[in-house]
Scaffold this motif. Structure first.
Motif, PDB file in Angstrom:
ATOM      1  N   SER A   1     -16.724 -11.811 -48.185  1.00 33.58           N
ATOM      2  CA  SER A   1     -15.446 -12.517 -48.153  1.00 33.58           C
ATOM      3  C   SER A   1     -15.679 -13.974 -47.740  1.00 33.58           C
ATOM      4  N   PRO A   2     -14.937 -14.917 -48.312  1.00 35.34           N
ATOM      5  CA  PRO A   2     -13.855 -14.783 -49.302  1.00 35.34           C
ATOM      6  C   PRO A   2     -14.421 -14.555 -50.708  1.00 35.34           C
ATOM      7  N   PHE A   3     -13.714 -13.732 -51.484  1.00 35.54           N
ATOM      8  CA  PHE A   3     -14.213 -13.311 -52.788  1.00 35.54           C
ATOM      9  C   PHE A   3     -13.715 -14.290 -53.869  1.00 35.54           C
ATOM     10  N   GLU A   4     -14.441 -15.379 -54.002  1.00 33.77           N
ATOM     11  CA  GLU A   4     -14.029 -16.446 -54.915  1.00 33.77           C
ATOM     12  C   GLU A   4     -14.274 -16.089 -56.376  1.00 33.77           C
TER      13      GLU A   4
ATOM     14  N   ALA B   1      -8.561   8.317 -46.787  1.00 30.21           N
ATOM     15  CA  ALA B   1      -8.740   8.291 -48.240  1.00 30.21           C
ATOM     16  C   ALA B   1      -8.160   7.001 -48.803  1.00 30.21           C
ATOM     17  N   ILE B   2      -8.955   6.322 -49.638  1.00 30.77           N
ATOM     18  CA  ILE B   2      -8.495   5.073 -50.252  1.00 30.77           C
ATOM     19  C   ILE B   2      -7.523   5.407 -51.383  1.00 30.77           C
ATOM     20  N   LYS B   3      -6.316   4.818 -51.301  1.00 31.47           N
ATOM     21  CA  LYS B   3      -5.272   5.123 -52.282  1.00 31.47           C
ATOM     22  C   LYS B   3      -4.978   3.963 -53.240  1.00 31.47           C
ATOM     23  N   ALA B   4      -5.209   2.724 -52.786  1.00 34.29           N
ATOM     24  CA  ALA B   4      -4.832   1.579 -53.626  1.00 34.29           C
ATOM     25  C   ALA B   4      -5.616   0.347 -53.208  1.00 34.29           C
ATOM     26  N   VAL B   5      -5.593  -0.683 -54.074  1.00 34.27           N
ATOM     27  CA  VAL B   5      -6.337  -1.925 -53.863  1.00 34.27           C
ATOM     28  C   VAL B   5      -5.391  -3.101 -54.059  1.00 34.27           C
ATOM     29  N   GLN B   6      -5.704  -4.215 -53.352  1.00 34.40           N
ATOM     30  CA  GLN B   6      -4.882  -5.419 -53.486  1.00 34.40           C
ATOM     31  C   GLN B   6      -5.787  -6.642 -53.367  1.00 34.40           C
ATOM     32  N   LEU B   7      -5.621  -7.609 -54.264  1.00 37.08           N
ATOM     33  CA  LEU B   7      -6.338  -8.878 -54.198  1.00 37.08           C
ATOM     34  C   LEU B   7      -5.324 -10.012 -54.185  1.00 37.08           C
ATOM     35  N   ARG B   8      -5.268 -10.723 -53.072  1.00 32.79           N
ATOM     36  CA  ARG B   8      -4.354 -11.858 -52.942  1.00 32.79           C
ATOM     37  C   ARG B   8      -5.173 -13.084 -52.561  1.00 32.79           C
ATOM     38  N   GLY B   9      -5.164 -14.064 -53.464  1.00 34.00           N
ATOM     39  CA  GLY B   9      -5.992 -15.231 -53.222  1.00 34.00           C
ATOM     40  C   GLY B   9      -7.457 -14.806 -53.245  1.00 34.00           C
ATOM     41  N   LYS B  10      -8.131 -14.995 -52.162  1.00 35.10           N
ATOM     42  CA  LYS B  10      -9.538 -14.617 -52.060  1.00 35.10           C
ATOM     43  C   LYS B  10      -9.737 -13.455 -51.091  1.00 35.10           C
ATOM     44  N   VAL B  11      -8.635 -12.805 -50.709  1.00 32.09           N
ATOM     45  CA  VAL B  11      -8.689 -11.713 -49.728  1.00 32.09           C
ATOM     46  C   VAL B  11      -8.506 -10.390 -50.453  1.00 32.09           C
TER      47      VAL B  11
ATOM     48  N   ASN C   1     -15.797 -11.274 -35.604  1.00 25.77           N
ATOM     49  CA  ASN C   1     -15.226 -12.606 -35.437  1.00 25.77           C
ATOM     50  C   ASN C   1     -13.828 -12.499 -34.846  1.00 25.77           C
ATOM     51  N   ALA C   2     -13.117 -13.596 -34.866  1.00 25.32           N
ATOM     52  CA  ALA C   2     -11.793 -13.622 -34.238  1.00 25.32           C
ATOM     53  C   ALA C   2     -10.836 -12.633 -34.884  1.00 25.32           C
ATOM     54  N   HIS C   3     -10.888 -12.492 -36.229  1.00 26.54           N
ATOM     55  CA  HIS C   3      -9.913 -11.646 -36.918  1.00 26.54           C
ATOM     56  C   HIS C   3     -10.538 -10.520 -37.739  1.00 26.54           C
ATOM     57  N   ASN C   4     -11.843 -10.594 -37.980  1.00 21.90           N
ATOM     58  CA  ASN C   4     -12.443  -9.573 -38.837  1.00 21.90           C
ATOM     59  C   ASN C   4     -13.924  -9.407 -38.512  1.00 21.90           C
ATOM     60  N   TYR C   5     -14.607  -8.649 -39.390  1.00 22.33           N
ATOM     61  CA  TYR C   5     -16.055  -8.468 -39.298  1.00 22.33           C
ATOM     62  C   TYR C   5     -16.724  -9.184 -40.466  1.00 22.33           C
ATOM     63  N   SER C   6     -17.972  -9.549 -40.276  1.00 23.36           N
ATOM     64  CA  SER C   6     -18.736 -10.152 -41.368  1.00 23.36           C
ATOM     65  C   SER C   6     -20.175  -9.652 -41.298  1.00 23.36           C
ATOM     66  N   LEU C   7     -20.813  -9.599 -42.445  1.00 26.02           N
ATOM     67  CA  LEU C   7     -22.228  -9.241 -42.542  1.00 26.02           C
ATOM     68  C   LEU C   7     -23.033 -10.512 -42.756  1.00 26.02           C
ATOM     69  N   LYS C   8     -23.999 -10.753 -41.894  1.00 30.03           N
ATOM     70  CA  LYS C   8     -24.819 -11.954 -41.986  1.00 30.03           C
ATOM     71  C   LYS C   8     -26.273 -11.555 -42.228  1.00 30.03           C
ATOM     72  N   ARG C   9     -26.876 -12.183 -43.254  1.00 31.80           N
ATOM     73  CA  ARG C   9     -28.280 -11.950 -43.548  1.00 31.80           C
ATOM     74  C   ARG C   9     -29.046 -13.263 -43.489  1.00 31.80           C
ATOM     75  N   TRP C  10     -30.353 -13.143 -43.248  1.00 29.94           N
ATOM     76  CA  TRP C  10     -31.172 -14.345 -43.095  1.00 29.94           C
ATOM     77  C   TRP C  10     -31.401 -15.022 -44.435  1.00 29.94           C
ATOM     78  N   SER C  11     -31.173 -16.303 -44.456  1.00 25.25           N
ATOM     79  CA  SER C  11     -31.411 -17.111 -45.658  1.00 25.25           C
ATOM     80  C   SER C  11     -32.739 -17.853 -45.492  1.00 25.25           C
TER      81      SER C  11
ATOM     82  N   VAL D   1     -11.309  -6.180 -46.573  1.00 32.03           N
ATOM     83  CA  VAL D   1     -12.722  -6.020 -46.911  1.00 32.03           C
ATOM     84  C   VAL D   1     -13.504  -7.268 -46.505  1.00 32.03           C
ATOM     85  N   SER D   2     -14.581  -7.037 -45.738  1.00 36.86           N
ATOM     86  CA  SER D   2     -15.470  -8.140 -45.352  1.00 36.86           C
ATOM     87  C   SER D   2     -16.610  -8.295 -46.335  1.00 36.86           C
ATOM     88  N   ALA D   3     -17.119  -7.154 -46.840  1.00 30.32           N
ATOM     89  CA  ALA D   3     -18.227  -7.196 -47.787  1.00 30.32           C
ATOM     90  C   ALA D   3     -18.273  -5.878 -48.547  1.00 30.32           C
TER      91      ALA D   3
END
Length: 789
Positions: free
Chosen positions: A545-548, A590-600, A772-782, A533-535
């Protein structure tokens, strides 16, 4: 002649009778010449014979001349028109073209005598002097505007007879003519009368006021004309008319069909089906409801009418295929995009081959689908318009997302559903017949039933449905409560974006499931996917992400994730893969399960097998997103040269900034920046998009640059050639309204790409979906940091 000589001889002998002895001598010696009267008799006989031959020759010549004139008179009377100069009035020869050739001034004078108006001649070929179509008008009585009414079409051709060819002015004969009467008023307005309108007993013809020749790309041979008029209604201007065809082989005018358009659009020839012949397209779209009539040119075995315009219809399925018949059925209800997607699948099953008539039906559906998709991708000012566009295109989940976004949205959309005149009802009912277990469609059917017949009817219908699960029933009843302004604790619609990859082995103990006692099993033809999950949206805000700060409780963590991610109400997730040809392929898992390891945060999903990406750097990574996560935004591109016409000073700064960015990234040689004229020459045709990304009501400039375009800027640089472009992808630069670079893919490490621009639920500013190199990210203007984060 010999008999005549014998008759003359006795008369001559009486005048100069020879003696008997002399006659005897002559008889004895025939070589001896006769004297006196005998010589004269011979000369008279020879002269009479010559005159007879001359008379016979002259008679034969006259007979042949009269025969030839008779033939010309029968087949081409104009060729003997010169005889009219020497013949008396009672013996004048009638001409074959129904009237004597005339000059343009004479034609105009004759029309004026009949109280008719000489229109603007329209050419039938490149040379207007050779032949032309003449519209003939008549003044309408008691008229305030558009007072010239078309009453006749005439075709004139240049006279080539010697009598008229030698004149100083061109003479034309009337080749053919066609009386014109406008279409009936009932034909123009009846297709768009609502159920409460009263039909009139008397329908009058409406006037045609203009004639236009279709130019370029029309079916040949022949010339096509559009006769048109306009009628102003309370809802706008109706356009109507007739299509007329001139057949040069038969030299006749044919009225092919009458047409009407409530939006005022004129018919046009357009390539719709697969062959090289264009079709006539009549746009009868009303508001967001697309309706296009497409006519093909078909041959007829009639001498005077060798062709006709035949409409492509969806009434009769060409194929005896259950799926094909279902696709046509939902298309007839207005679900163009789902029907087209279904037909594409059927065509693929048939190895890309469909009968000609079936392909024409598919192309007609595709044409409508393009319109509904364009509408659904727009950013609408009101929720009701957005939902209407979504429902017309069959985007059930996205429309529900708008409905649930706020109490105001729910009430406004309820008003839309209550005013529906069966167009949404028919679509929802058709979708329900095809897939009665789809929750989103069940929800919309219940909603429209509730606002039009009462919530009791909706609940009774829901409870009677065999395909409604307890979970879905609770969710839909929560939606019905919103119609009365009640906000229940209904589950959040899942809004998730992430990167996906197939996996082969799954260890149940490593994943959290909603039902801890269930086994993680695959259905037939399914594979496992792991989504990083990226966002996601937790119902209040978007988290990235990362989900601190994502802290699930130690007990019942699965329930926490199911509620926070919205999986309870929306367990489906889309897997988007880009094929080598650039085409997108979307599969549902279909989503069957969830996993949270560290901040991922990861999801485990089951779905059909997708094409392998094979780590091709030219192809974007597979993308995972739920149906309600994003709304793609695609601004229409223009060229930098076109933008220069709107903002000359801004484009000068933009070109300089772009050139410096390319130099800094090493894409082009360092050195002096070229002049503006040189840069405009090289970059002027590059496409740009203009849209507000920073939420300051000022548009930013998005410039997408292909690798081929970069190579063209610096052909001489070592290591950069056309071959290298095969290993590169398009890259993007975004410049602010102050012409500063606020985003760039030219980072030097080649690890960042702008994939799309998206609208997020509950967020005012637009977002960038960046690969990005390994995943996707959502960027919004700050606004605080003045950058995309």
């Amino acid at each position: 002649m010999a008999n005549r000589s014998r008759k003359l001889t006795p008369k001559a002998s009486k005048l100069n009778k020879p003696r008997a002895g002399a006659m005897k001598r002559v008889a004895k010696n025939p070589q001896k010449k006769l004297k006196g009267g005998s010589w004269l008799s011979s000369m008279l006989a020879m002269s009479t014979t010559g005159c007879a031959y001359a008379i016979l020759f002259i008679s034969a010549s006259l007979i042949m001349a009269f025969a030839w004139i008779s033939i010309l008179f029968i087949f081409n009377p104009d060729q003997v028109s010169w005889l009219n100069k020497i013949l008396p009035a009672w013996a004048q020869i009638p001409l074959g073209k129904h009237e004597r050739p005339q000059t343009l001034k004479q034609i105009q004078l004759d029309l004026s005598k009949k109280n008719q108006i000489f229109g603007e001649p329209l050419p039938l070929n490149q040379n207007t002097e050779t032949s032309f179509l003449l519209p003939v008008f008549q003044q309408r009585a008691n008229c305030q505007s558009d007072c010239k009414e078309l009453v006749e079409l005439r075709v004139y051709e240049l006279s080539v007879e010697l009598e008229f060819k030698s004149q100083s002015e061109n003479y034309y004969y009337l080749a053919t003519q066609l009386p014109v009467t406008g279409p009936e008023e009932f034909f123009i307005t009846s297709p768009w009368l609502d159920e409460t309108s009263e039909l009139q007993d008397i329908s009058i013809p409406l006037p045609l006021t203009q004639v236009q020749r279709f130019e370029g790309g029309t079916p040949s041979p022949g010339v096509w004309f559009n006769l048109r008029g306009q009628r102003h209604q309370e809802t706008g201007a109706f356009a109507y008319g007739q299509i007329v065809y001139y057949n040069p082989e038969r030299r006749n005018l044919l009225q092919m069909l009458s047409w009407t358009s409530p939006n005022g659009q004129l018919p046009k020839w357009q390539q719709v089906t697969g062959d090289s012949t264009k079709e006539l397209v009549v746009d009868q779209t009303v508001g967001l409801e697309p309706y296009l009539q497409v006519y093909q040119v078909k041959s007829l075995k009639l001498f005077l009418k060798p062709i006709q315009l035949e409409a492509i219809t969806l009434k009769s399925p060409v194929l005896k295929d259950y799926g094909y018949q279902n696709a046509l059925s939902i298309a007839r209800s207005g679900l163009w995009t789902p029907a087209f997607e279904w037909l594409k699948f059927i065509k693929k099953q048939r190895k890309g081959i469909l009968p000609e008539a079936a392909q024409a039906q598919m192309d007609l559906i595709r044409l409508h689908s393009q319109l509904t998709q364009t509408q659904a991708q727009k950013i609408w000012a009101s929720p009701s318009q957005e939902v209407l566009a979504d429902l017309i295109d069959g985007r059930w989940g996205k429309a529900l997302q708008v409905f649930e976004a706020s109490p105001h949205n729910s009430q406004e959309i309820a008003t839309l559903l209550k005013a529906d005149k069966k167009r949404l009802w028919n679509r929802i009912a058709a979708a329900l017949r095809v897939n009665p277990s789809r929750r989103e469609v069940q929800a919309w059917f219940a909603l429209i039933l509730a606002v039009q017949q009462g919530e009791g009817h909706a609940n009774s219908w829901l409870e009677a449905q065999p395909k409604v699960t307890k979970e879905n029933l609770d969710y839909i009843q929560g939606l019905l409560a919103r119609l009365n302004g009640e906000i229940t604790k209904s589950q959040i619609s899942s809004q998730i974006v992430g990167t996906v990859q197939p996996i082969t082995q799954v260890t149940s103990s490593e994943w959290l499931q909603a039902n801890s006692t269930a086994d993680l099993k695959l259905m037939d033809n399914q594979v496992w996917y792991q989504v990083e999950v990226s966002a996601f949206n937790d119902g209040k805000r978007w988290l990235n992400s990362p989900f601190e700060n994502l802290n699930p409780p130690k007990t019942d963590a699965a329930k926490f994730f199911w509620k926070t991610l919205g999986i309870t109400s929306d367990p489906e997730i889309q897997i988007v893969v880009w094929l080598p040809n650039g085409e997108q392929k979307i599969s549902i898992a279909a989503i069957k399960a969830v996993q949270l390891r560290g901040k991922v945060l990861r999801l485990l999903a089951a779905g059909p097998k997708i094409p392998e990406n094979q780590n091709d750097v030219l192809q974007p990574k597979p993308l995972a997103l739920t149906n309600a996560a994003l709304e793609w935004v695609q601004p229409s591109p223009i060229t930098l040269r076109e933008l220069y016409q709107q903002n000359p000073q801004g484009v000068k700064v933009i070109l300089s900034s772009v050139w410096q960015s390319l130099q800094k990234s090493g894409e082009i040689l360092a050195g002096a920046i070229p002049t503006f004229e040189e840069m405009q020459e090289k970059l002027g045709d590059w496409p740009v998009q203009v849209i507000d990304l920073t939420n300051n009501a000022q548009p930013e400039i998005i410039l997408t640059i292909s690798p081929e375009a970069i190579v063209s800027l610096n052909q001489s640089k070592p290591g950069i050639s056309a071959e290298n472009t095969e290993q590169r992808r398009d890259r993007t630069i975004i410049l602010s309204d102050s012409n500063e670079v606020i985003y760039t893919d030219f980072t030097g490490n080649d690890l960042q790409r702008l994939s799309a621009i998206a609208k997020l639920s509950g967020v005012q500013s637009l977002a960038l979906l960046v690969e990005n190199a390994h995943n996707y990210s959502l960027k919004r203007w700050s606004d605080k940091n003045q950058r995309f984060e």
